[in-house]
Write a protein that holds these residues in place. Structure first.
Motif, mmCIF file in Angstrom:
data_model
loop_
_atom_site.group_PDB
_atom_site.id
_atom_site.type_symbol
_atom_site.label_atom_id
_atom_site.label_comp_id
_atom_site.label_asym_id
_atom_site.label_seq_id
_atom_site.Cartn_x
_atom_site.Cartn_y
_atom_site.Cartn_z
ATOM 1 N N VAL B 10 0.744 -1.194 -0.007
ATOM 2 C CA VAL B 10 0.011 -0.007 -0.035
ATOM 3 C C VAL B 10 0.910 1.252 -0.015
ATOM 4 O O VAL B 10 0.746 2.345 -0.533
ATOM 5 N N GLU B 11 1.899 1.154 0.849
ATOM 6 C CA GLU B 11 3.035 2.261 0.824
ATOM 7 C C GLU B 11 3.635 2.530 -0.432
ATOM 8 O O GLU B 11 3.991 3.730 -1.026
ATOM 9 N N MET B 12 4.027 1.275 -0.975
ATOM 10 C CA MET B 12 4.666 1.571 -2.474
ATOM 11 C C MET B 12 3.782 2.008 -3.660
ATOM 12 O O MET B 12 4.310 2.903 -4.285
ATOM 13 N N ALA B 13 2.482 1.617 -3.183
ATOM 14 C CA ALA B 13 1.768 1.908 -4.534
ATOM 15 C C ALA B 13 1.313 3.684 -4.396
ATOM 16 O O ALA B 13 1.472 4.391 -5.344
ATOM 17 N N GLY B 14 1.404 3.967 -3.013
ATOM 18 C CA GLY B 14 1.395 5.630 -2.808
ATOM 19 C C GLY B 14 2.684 6.079 -3.493
ATOM 20 O O GLY B 14 2.666 7.217 -4.011
ATOM 21 N N PHE B 15 3.707 5.666 -3.071
ATOM 22 C CA PHE B 15 5.011 6.406 -3.800
ATOM 23 C C PHE B 15 5.035 6.354 -5.285
ATOM 24 O O PHE B 15 5.350 7.194 -5.809
ATOM 25 N N VAL B 16 4.628 5.022 -5.939
ATOM 26 C CA VAL B 16 4.491 4.847 -7.385
ATOM 27 C C VAL B 16 3.431 6.189 -8.013
ATOM 28 O O VAL B 16 3.664 6.830 -8.872
ATOM 29 N N ALA B 17 2.387 6.570 -7.100
ATOM 30 C CA ALA B 17 1.600 7.627 -7.565
ATOM 31 C C ALA B 17 2.162 8.845 -7.006
ATOM 32 O O ALA B 17 2.094 9.919 -8.060
ATOM 33 N N HIS B 18 2.457 9.136 -5.858
ATOM 34 C CA HIS B 18 2.790 10.459 -5.492
ATOM 35 C C HIS B 18 4.265 10.751 -6.092
ATOM 36 O O HIS B 18 4.584 11.937 -6.368
ATOM 37 N N GLY B 19 5.131 9.775 -6.145
ATOM 38 C CA GLY B 19 6.645 10.096 -6.359
ATOM 39 C C GLY B 19 7.306 10.640 -5.103
ATOM 40 O O GLY B 19 8.382 10.829 -5.199
ATOM 41 N N ALA B 217 -4.691 -0.489 -5.431
ATOM 42 C CA ALA B 217 -5.288 0.253 -6.369
ATOM 43 C C ALA B 217 -5.929 1.339 -6.257
ATOM 44 O O ALA B 217 -5.738 2.524 -7.071
ATOM 45 N N GLU B 218 -6.466 1.609 -4.946
ATOM 46 C CA GLU B 218 -6.898 2.875 -4.638
ATOM 47 C C GLU B 218 -5.655 3.956 -4.876
ATOM 48 O O GLU B 218 -5.993 5.145 -5.131
ATOM 49 N N ASN B 219 -4.822 3.553 -4.056
ATOM 50 C CA ASN B 219 -3.313 4.692 -3.991
ATOM 51 C C ASN B 219 -2.789 4.858 -5.541
ATOM 52 O O ASN B 219 -2.683 6.099 -5.874
#
Lengths: 103, 270
Positions: B10-19, B217-219
């Motif tokens: 979940v945190e990695m997906a946040g990084f992929v979206a936010h950078g 997926a949400e992130n």
């Protein structure tokens, strides 16, 4: 008295002038303000048309250019860039703004 | 790597979206006091491509900083074991500076889609709103722009104007648009940056036990207020490709977008 230009750049959500503002920049030829990167959180106008209603004069909008073949999914600069101006009378000596001729 | 806290999916997906990934106050106060002095005195440069061990001797301040469990766990999750030190720099924003840095990406344009560097940014003191904390633009890291060609953009809706407690560490994807803001305070503001290059394939380096958590997926679907309507879809498309590269799962998709445009059925009509 002489005339100076204030420039407003709005980046809009679509190519339509009445779509919402997503980014903005200001440059002040009167030298009375010093806008700079990251100096605000709220756009000065909700859309390009709101800037027109406040007396800004549009003088350039970004062309719509199709993606180059093979680069259809690339993301890069903001596409929908609109340049506005206001012409401001200033004292020649001290740069003090007097009137805004576009209002 | 059981003894350091790896990032979750979940945190990695946040990084992929936010950078970016922000770790608030993960450096203890006594180290921050020491850190301000270290940064005031300057940190000598190291050759490009140095190992962490060669760049920062055992027991040195920087070595202890990147070995803090939260920092080490995030670094391992993002770039894996044994990253190279690309370069580092002490950044100082002086009181009442007249200008901000223009919005930029570091180095030259870097268009890798299956690998990335991270930049560690460490803030040893409290950063208040008027101290000119780093400006960054969430979700800008996949844009193909070169260095300060973005300098024309002063403000973007949803931009992050960093305000943080002492001891905060932020990791940025190498492509993220950022810049030091104008410091309108009476205080010198310090930041220490290290760019790390991965030396292993960046695939499933984090704790993947939650890989199928719906929040992944949400992130990855995050929308940022500065995106134009049409380009926002391309951003999500490109995030799907990056997530596929990071996980090795070529069936992953959001909104069926990558699957749809890759569809080339080979079955012949009987």
């Amino acid at each position: 008295m002489s005339t100076r230009q204030q420039v407003l750049v709005l980046y809009l959500a679509t190519s339509a002038l009445d779509s919402e503002t997503v980014g903005w920049s200001r440059y002040d030829g009167t030298a009375r303000t010093s806008p700079t990167t990251g100096d605000g959180d709220e756009p000065p106008y909700k859309s390009g048309v709101h800037a027109l209603e406040d007396g800004w004069r549009l003088f350039q909008a970004a062309q719509l250019i199709p993606p180059y073949p093979g680069h259809e999914y690339d993301v890069s600069f903001l596409k929908h860039e609109f340049f506005f101006e206001k012409l401001v009378e200033v004292d020649a000596g001290d740069g003090t703004a007097r009137t805004e001729s576009s209002r | 790597m059981a003894d350091i806290p790896l990032l979750s999916s979940v945190e990695m997906a946040g990084f992929v979206a936010h950078g970016s990934l922000r770790l608030d106050a993960v450096v203890p106060p006594d180290m921050n006091e020491e850190g301000i002095e270290v940064l005031r005195n300057g940190v000598p440069g190291v050759p490009y491509g140095s190992s962490v061990q060669d760049a920062y001797p055992d027991g040195s301040f920087v070595r202890r900083l990147i070995e803090l469990p939260a920092v080490a766990g995030a670094l391992y999750s993002l770039v894996g074991p044994g990253p190279s030190v690309d370069h580092h720099a002490v950044h100082v924003r002086y009181p009442h500076e007249g200008q901000a840095q223009p919005l930029h990406g570091d180095a030259i344009i870097d268009v890798r889609t299956d690998a990335f560097d991270v930049q560690l940014m460490y803030y040893p003191q409290d950063v208040t709103p008027d101290m000119g904390g780093t400006l960054s633009v969430p979700g800008s890291h996949l844009r193909r722009t070169n260095e300060s060609d973005t300098g024309r953009y002063q403000n973007l809706r949803g931009q992050s104007r960093l305000v943080c407690p002492a001891g905060t560490v932020v990791f940025l994807h190498h492509g993220l648009w950022h810049g030091g803001r104008r410091n309108d305070s009476d205080v010198e503001r310090y930041m220490f940056k290290i760019r790390f290059n991965p030396t292993v394939r960046q695939r499933r380096l984090w704790d993947t036990s939650d890989l199928h958590d719906p929040r992944v997926a949400e992130n990855l679907s995050a929308h940022f207020p500065w995106y134009e309507h049409a380009t926002a879809r391309l951003e999500i498309y490109n995030r799907v490709l990056l997530w596929r590269a990071l996980t090795g799962d070529d069936s992953f998709d959001l909104e069926h977008w990558v699957t749809r445009v890759a569809n080339r059925p080979q079955k012949e009509v009987a």
